[in-house]
Design a protein around this motif. Structure first.
Motif, PDB file in Angstrom:
ATOM      1  N   ILE A   1      -6.872  -6.568   0.228  1.00  0.00           N
ATOM      2  CA  ILE A   1      -6.663  -5.128   0.200  1.00  0.00           C
ATOM      3  C   ILE A   1      -6.706  -4.586   1.636  1.00  0.00           C
ATOM      4  CG2 ILE A   1      -7.766  -2.933  -0.424  1.00  0.00           C
ATOM      5  CD1 ILE A   1      -6.396  -4.189  -2.775  1.00  0.00           C
ATOM      6  N   GLN A   2      -5.795  -3.735   1.965  1.00  0.00           N
ATOM      7  CA  GLN A   2      -5.721  -3.117   3.287  1.00  0.00           C
ATOM      8  C   GLN A   2      -5.781  -1.607   3.116  1.00  0.00           C
ATOM      9  OE1 GLN A   2      -5.671  -5.092   5.988  1.00  0.00           O
ATOM     10  NE2 GLN A   2      -5.528  -6.904   4.666  1.00  0.00           N
ATOM     11  N   THR A   3      -6.720  -0.977   3.787  1.00  0.00           N
ATOM     12  CA  THR A   3      -6.849   0.479   3.684  1.00  0.00           C
ATOM     13  C   THR A   3      -6.522   1.183   4.987  1.00  0.00           C
ATOM     14  OG1 THR A   3      -9.194   0.439   4.236  1.00  0.00           O
ATOM     15  CG2 THR A   3      -8.621   0.269   1.902  1.00  0.00           C
TER      16      THR A   3
ATOM     17  N   THR B   1      -6.676  -4.046  -6.997  1.00  0.00           N
ATOM     18  CA  THR B   1      -6.233  -2.727  -6.557  1.00  0.00           C
ATOM     19  C   THR B   1      -7.403  -1.941  -5.984  1.00  0.00           C
ATOM     20  OG1 THR B   1      -6.582  -1.776  -8.757  1.00  0.00           O
ATOM     21  CG2 THR B   1      -4.377  -2.611  -8.263  1.00  0.00           C
TER      22      THR B   1
ATOM     23  N   TYR C   1      -8.279   2.282  -4.529  1.00  0.00           N
ATOM     24  CA  TYR C   1      -7.754   3.642  -4.429  1.00  0.00           C
ATOM     25  C   TYR C   1      -8.627   4.513  -3.553  1.00  0.00           C
ATOM     26  CZ  TYR C   1      -5.128   2.193  -8.552  1.00  0.00           C
ATOM     27  OH  TYR C   1      -4.307   1.522  -9.422  1.00  0.00           O
TER      28      TYR C   1
ATOM     29  N   PHE D   1      -4.703   6.880   3.650  1.00  0.00           N
ATOM     30  CA  PHE D   1      -4.567   5.834   2.651  1.00  0.00           C
ATOM     31  C   PHE D   1      -4.625   6.425   1.253  1.00  0.00           C
ATOM     32  CE2 PHE D   1      -5.081   1.839   0.590  1.00  0.00           C
ATOM     33  CZ  PHE D   1      -6.079   1.999  -0.352  1.00  0.00           C
TER      34      PHE D   1
ATOM     35  N   GLY E   1       0.805  -1.208   0.000  1.00  0.00           N
ATOM     36  CA  GLY E   1       0.000   0.000   0.000  1.00  0.00           C
ATOM     37  C   GLY E   1       0.836   1.254   0.000  1.00  0.00           C
ATOM     38  N   TRP E   2       0.194   2.323  -0.390  1.00  0.00           N
ATOM     39  CA  TRP E   2       0.777   3.658  -0.315  1.00  0.00           C
ATOM     40  C   TRP E   2      -0.118   4.526   0.565  1.00  0.00           C
ATOM     41  CZ3 TRP E   2       5.454   5.177  -2.130  1.00  0.00           C
ATOM     42  CH2 TRP E   2       6.072   4.365  -3.088  1.00  0.00           C
TER      43      TRP E   2
ATOM     44  N   TYR F   1      -1.108  -2.911   8.104  1.00  0.00           N
ATOM     45  CA  TYR F   1       0.232  -3.070   7.548  1.00  0.00           C
ATOM     46  C   TYR F   1       1.253  -3.348   8.637  1.00  0.00           C
ATOM     47  CZ  TYR F   1      -1.694  -1.562   3.151  1.00  0.00           C
ATOM     48  OH  TYR F   1      -2.439  -1.502   1.996  1.00  0.00           O
TER      49      TYR F   1
ATOM     50  N   SER G   1      -3.825   0.516  -2.651  1.00  0.00           N
ATOM     51  CA  SER G   1      -3.371  -0.792  -2.200  1.00  0.00           C
ATOM     52  C   SER G   1      -3.457  -1.788  -3.342  1.00  0.00           C
ATOM     53  CB  SER G   1      -4.227  -1.270  -1.020  1.00  0.00           C
ATOM     54  OG  SER G   1      -3.827  -2.556  -0.589  1.00  0.00           O
TER      55      SER G   1
ATOM     56  N   CYS H   1       5.359   3.902   1.726  1.00  0.00           N
ATOM     57  CA  CYS H   1       5.064   2.572   1.233  1.00  0.00           C
ATOM     58  C   CYS H   1       4.921   1.648   2.438  1.00  0.00           C
ATOM     59  CB  CYS H   1       6.217   2.119   0.340  1.00  0.00           C
ATOM     60  SG  CYS H   1       6.174   0.417  -0.168  1.00  0.00           S
TER      61      CYS H   1
END
Length: 124
Positions: free
Chosen positions: A104-106, A58, A60, A47, A35-36, A111, A50, A96
């Motif tokens: 998917i992790q938001t 993906t 967003y 967020f 993720g970013w 993380y 991911s 990152c």
């Protein structure tokens, strides 16, 4: 120990594009959801995007959807974030992160490993 190193940040003008990279080492990259996140001055970290490790789903944040693309190269243990049509409000430190969970992790607490961040500054 998993390590993440971001690169590609810098000073750009509004409307420009940028590709951030995050190189990882010390883990099983292809299994991690990546993720970013970003943190603007005086704001909480939020967020951005991911990507899963397997099927490459993906997801967003609304603020970047349609302007950004997250991708990964498992052979290079690297995840990317391409951002287009940059706006001054995109100015932030971009982080990152890697998750040992599959989907998917938001959320930040989804993380397990984090990079040190790279500064992106968008001038108007």
């Amino acid at each position: 120990q998993v390590q993440l190193v971001e690169s590609g940040g810098g000073l750009v003008q509004a409307g420009d594009s940028l590709i951030l990279s995050c190189a990882t080492s010390g883990g099983t990259f292809n299994r991690y959801a990546m993720g970013w996140f970003r943190q603007a001055p005086a704001k909480e970290r939020e967020f951005v995007a991911s990507i899963t490790g397997g099927v490459l789903w993906t997801y967003y944040a609304e603020s970047v959807k349609g302007r950004s693309t997250i991708s990964r190269d498992n052979a290079k243990n690297t995840v990317y974030l391409e951002m287009k049509s940059l706006k001054p409000e995109d100015t932030a430190v971009y982080y990152c992160a890697a998750s040992v969970r599959a989907g998917i992790q938001t959320r930040e607490d989804g993380y397990d490993y984090w990079g040190q961040g790279t500064q992106v500054t968008v001038s108007s």
